[in-house]
Scaffold this motif. Structure first.
Motif, short mmCIF file in Angstrom:
data_model
loop_
_atom_site.label_atom_id
_atom_site.label_comp_id
_atom_site.label_asym_id
_atom_site.label_seq_id
_atom_site.Cartn_x
_atom_site.Cartn_y
_atom_site.Cartn_z
N LEU A 1 0.81 -1.22 0.00
CA LEU A 1 0.00 0.00 0.00
C LEU A 1 0.84 1.27 0.00
O LEU A 1 0.55 2.19 -0.79
N ARG B 1 0.54 4.03 -2.88
CA ARG B 1 0.14 5.39 -2.53
C ARG B 1 1.15 6.40 -3.04
O ARG B 1 0.79 7.45 -3.60
N SER B 2 2.45 6.11 -2.87
CA SER B 2 3.49 7.02 -3.32
C SER B 2 3.47 7.19 -4.83
O SER B 2 3.56 8.31 -5.35
N SER C 1 0.24 9.13 -5.86
CA SER C 1 0.22 10.52 -5.42
C SER C 1 1.06 11.39 -6.34
O SER C 1 0.75 12.57 -6.55
N ARG D 1 -5.82 9.89 -6.05
CA ARG D 1 -6.08 9.52 -4.66
C ARG D 1 -6.57 8.07 -4.60
O ARG D 1 -7.05 7.51 -5.60
N LEU D 2 -6.44 7.48 -3.42
CA LEU D 2 -6.91 6.12 -3.18
C LEU D 2 -8.20 6.16 -2.37
O LEU D 2 -8.31 6.94 -1.42
N LEU E 1 -9.95 3.94 0.13
CA LEU E 1 -9.61 2.79 0.96
C LEU E 1 -10.83 2.34 1.77
O LEU E 1 -11.76 3.12 2.01
#
Length: 417
Positions: A285, A289-290, A293, A298-299, A301
């Motif tokens: 994750l 995410r990195s 981004s 965006r995620l 979740l």
């Protein structure tokens, strides 16, 4: 009727006039020689280059109007034409011109009584197409129709109508005229009214088949209306690619595939739902995410406030989003992919050949990928020719990217030996 004549008094009359013109031009197109058809396509490719400035100027006007209306980033990307995209469209047309024509007659065998059975492939006649803010689809669909010897009636929305009009006027129509085919064979409805889409699916005797591309709800509504009117459809209503990161995945490869899956946000085959095996969820994750981004994505979740398969490409306010869901096993990943998404396409990232084979054997969508992005589910990328759309129907017939060999009717002929 001219493709540019917008003076017809009602929307229904305008659509019917276009359909009647295409219907009249269809027989000559159906009987055209292979070299004539390919000559028209080659001329379209040349016209894209020759008319470049006029096309880009018309597109600039559409883009400016769309920006004033607040159109989202993804939809603007669909609407925009550039030198690079025009060059890509021209290359696709050149490839289509050189592609082999579909076999028109196949000997199936002999019948009692000195007879033989032949399967023939015939054009539909006139095929309609409804699509929104994607001017390149004008050329994609028109070229596929011409290659399959079908006339067509194209309808697009207000956002792309200026660009589409210029493409028909400067690219498609003169290319048909250049090889002595009637330019009326490809019609563009000159009205932006949404009612034109409804009118297009109400003409079974003139336009028996309509290709529907667009947002889920509107396309499903048109498909239902068409069925009630006796018009068949090839509908591309829903999309959204799935990617499953297995416990045995190379995570660096997985991140690379994820990046390549979101190079464009406003397309159906982009990454929409990311499934991560619970055993590697905590490790994967932060990497995901990195990477996302950096792309301003965006995620979403757990716990989610939306359906797991919600298609972000159709949400202009939140299109730069990817849903993430941990799953305990490959079996659960494929269950979610089959039951909670559109069934467009799914990818598994894993080093285990047996796990990949099990996933691919169970997944029932139109495209399945191993260590490769679902963005490849595209007629041009996979088959080397433009597509009219991606059909998700779970019935026999064209499924997945629909291209020119699919746009025909099967006819059985019994002949003397």
């Amino acid at each position: 009727m001219s493709v540019l004549d917008a003076s017809t008094s009602t929307v229904a009359e305008a659509v019917t006039a276009c359909a009647a013109a295409a219907h009249s031009a269809a027989p000559a197109l159906a009987g055209a020689a292979d070299e004539v058809i390919d000559g028209a396509l080659a001329a379209m490719a040349a016209n894209l280059t020759a008319a470049r400035q006029a096309i880009l100027s018309a597109n600039d006007v559409d883009i400016e109007a769309a920006e004033r209306s607040g159109m989202s980033r993804g939809l603007l990307d669909r609407l925009r034409l550039t030198d690079e995209r025009l060059a890509s469209m021209a290359s696709a047309l050149e490839l289509l011109a050189s592609a082999p024509h579909a076999t028109r007659s196949v000997e199936l065998g002999e019948l009692p009584g000195g007879l033989r059975l032949v399967e023939r492939r015939r054009p539909v006649g006139v095929i309609g197409a409804n699509y929104e803010a994607r001017p390149n689809v004008t050329v994609d669909v028109a070229s596929q129709l011409v290659k399959s010897r079908n006339a067509g009636v194209l309808r697009t929305g207000s956002a792309a109508l200026g660009s589409a009009t210029e493409l028909v006027r400067s690219v498609v129509a003169p290319a048909l005229s250049a090889v002595d085919l009637d330019p009326a064979a490809i019609q563009l409805v000159p009205r932006a009214d949404r009612a034109a889409a409804s009118a297009l699916v109400r003409l079974p005797s003139l336009v028996p088949l309509v290709i529907l591309r667009g947002s889920g709800d509107s396309t499903r509504s048109l498909a239902l209306e068409a069925a009630q009117q006796g018009v068949r459809t090839l509908a591309h209503a829903d999309g959204g690619g799935v990617l499953y990161l297995d416990a045995d995945a190379d995570l660096s490869l997985g991140v690379d595939v994820i990046r390549r899956s979101v190079d464009r946000l406003g397309v159906c085959n982009r990454l929409n739902l990311l499934l991560i095996h619970s055993a590697v969820y905590d490790e994967a994750l932060p990497l995901v995410r990195s990477a996302l981004s950096e792309l301003d994505i965006r995620l979403s979740l757990p716990p989610h406030d939306h359906a797991v398969g919600y298609e972000w490409a159709l949400d202009p306010d939140r299109e730069a989003t990817v849903t993430v869901l941990p799953v305990p096993s490959p079996a659960e990943a494929v269950r979610v992919s089959n039951e909670e998404t559109s069934g467009l396409a799914a990818c598994i990232v894993t080093r285990s050949a047996s796990t990949a084979e099990e996933f691919m054997a169970v997944y029932g969508g139109t495209g399945v990928f191993w260590n490769a992005p679902t963005r490849l589910l595209d007629g041009f990328k996979m088959l080397g020719v433009p597509e009219t759309g991606i059909n998700l129907d779970k019935v026999p017939g064209p499924r997945g990217p629909v291209t020119y060999p699919d746009l025909c009717l099967r006819q059985y002929a019994v002949l003397p030996t």
